[in-house]
Design a protein around this motif. Structure first.
Motif, mmCIF file in Angstrom:
data_model
loop_
_atom_site.group_PDB
_atom_site.id
_atom_site.type_symbol
_atom_site.label_atom_id
_atom_site.label_comp_id
_atom_site.label_asym_id
_atom_site.label_seq_id
_atom_site.Cartn_x
_atom_site.Cartn_y
_atom_site.Cartn_z
ATOM 1 N N PRO A 16 0.800 -1.230 0.000
ATOM 2 C CA PRO A 16 0.000 0.000 0.000
ATOM 3 C C PRO A 16 0.830 1.277 0.000
ATOM 4 O O PRO A 16 0.338 2.339 -0.387
ATOM 5 C CB PRO A 16 -0.819 -0.125 1.292
ATOM 6 C CG PRO A 16 0.011 -0.982 2.180
ATOM 7 C CD PRO A 16 0.674 -1.969 1.258
ATOM 8 N N SER A 17 2.093 1.169 0.426
ATOM 9 C CA SER A 17 2.928 2.371 0.530
ATOM 10 C C SER A 17 3.943 2.496 -0.599
ATOM 11 O O SER A 17 4.726 3.439 -0.621
ATOM 12 C CB SER A 17 3.666 2.374 1.867
ATOM 13 O OG SER A 17 2.760 2.257 2.944
ATOM 14 N N GLY A 18 3.955 1.535 -1.504
ATOM 15 C CA GLY A 18 4.955 1.561 -2.566
ATOM 16 C C GLY A 18 5.243 0.167 -3.073
ATOM 17 O O GLY A 18 4.330 -0.653 -3.197
ATOM 18 N N ASP A 19 6.522 -0.123 -3.342
ATOM 19 C CA ASP A 19 6.896 -1.418 -3.914
ATOM 20 C C ASP A 19 7.256 -2.461 -2.865
ATOM 21 O O ASP A 19 7.229 -3.657 -3.153
ATOM 22 C CB ASP A 19 8.091 -1.242 -4.864
ATOM 23 C CG ASP A 19 7.741 -0.375 -6.072
ATOM 24 O OD1 ASP A 19 6.558 -0.393 -6.474
ATOM 25 O OD2 ASP A 19 8.640 0.313 -6.589
ATOM 26 N N ALA A 20 7.617 -2.051 -1.664
ATOM 27 C CA ALA A 20 8.058 -2.993 -0.638
ATOM 28 C C ALA A 20 6.866 -3.699 -0.006
ATOM 29 O O ALA A 20 5.838 -3.080 0.300
ATOM 30 C CB ALA A 20 8.856 -2.261 0.432
#
Length: 249
Positions: free
Chosen positions: A102-106
């Protein structure tokens, strides 16, 4: 519960006071016609479910799954609040937690805030008063980490059997008491003839890779289609008299 899940990364700032109700969110699995499996789950899952391959709608890649019903969005194993099988797949047991981005690629540990277990007045806290993770949350994190590794192992298994041309499409034919017949397509299994005629070196390679045992478990698991028949007929709907599998060799 909302029809659209709300997935958020687990954090103390957002979930420091949240309590998760006990048990597993089985209601969230009511609309599943199949559930993904990790490779390590196959021996146990094969004792309760037909274990087959389906193609990912987005990528076309094969995915290892347990069939939960004869329809895409109907789980025959869920009867009221009871799961009618000995083995509960990890992808059901983990609910309402998942890994997401939800916060990026991680990848992050996430929770479905629309779950019926979210924010219960009694249950397990996610964080201790000092802000550290509770044993409950740490356990869920460990389960999802294990599932990620097992899913990667499942991908390697699928790639290995695809490389040896062991995958074949199948049709499940349901015969009903009213003489109606229904063909179900879209699932794949192991081609037994291709397996029997596989070169010795290829068989040894599959064995050394730990892939031969799940191959045989998948083949044997097709006998669990009779379990799906029983669960369907127990609902008092149009009765199935027989199911048959045709392999398209």
């Amino acid at each position: 519960m909302s029809s659209e899940p709300t997935i958020a990364a687990v954090s103390h700032a957002r979930h420091g006071q949240i309590t998760i109700g006990s048990g597993t969110d089985l209601a969230a699995a009511a609309g599943l016609g199949h559930v993904p499996l990790g490779l390590g789950e196959v021996p146990l899952a094969a004792c309760d479910y037909p274990v087959v391959l389906i193609k990912d709608g987005a990528t076309g890649a094969f995915r290892l799954v347990a069939l939960l019903g004869f329809e895409p969005a109907r789980n025959l194993y869920l009867i009221g609040e009871h799961w009618a099988a000995t083995y509960l797949p990890h992808n059901v047991l983990r609910l309402p937690f998942c890994l997401g981005t939800p916060s990026g690629d991680a990848l992050e540990l996430c929770i479905d805030e629309a779950s019926s277990l979210f924010g219960r007045t009694t249950g397990a806290a996610l964080f201790a008063p000092d802000g550290s993770e509770t044993a409950f949350l740490a356990g869920r994190r460990a389960l999802l980490t294990k599932m990620l590794r097992d899913a990667e192992a499942a991908d390697r298994f699928v790639n290995a059997i695809a490389a040896e041309r062991l995958i074949t499409p199948m049709t499940i034919t349901l015969h009903f008491a009213d003489q109606h017949q229904q063909d179900i397509t879209g699932a794949y299994t192991i081609d037994p003839l291709a397996l029997e005629t596989l070169a010795d070196a290829a068989v040894l390679k599959l064995h050394r890779s730990g892939h031969l045992a799940p191959i045989h478990a998948m083949i044997q698991s097709l006998g669990q289609l009779s379990r799906l028949e029983q669960l369907h007929n127990a609902r008092g709907e149009r009765q199935i008299t027989q199911s048959a599998v045709q392999l398209h060799l």
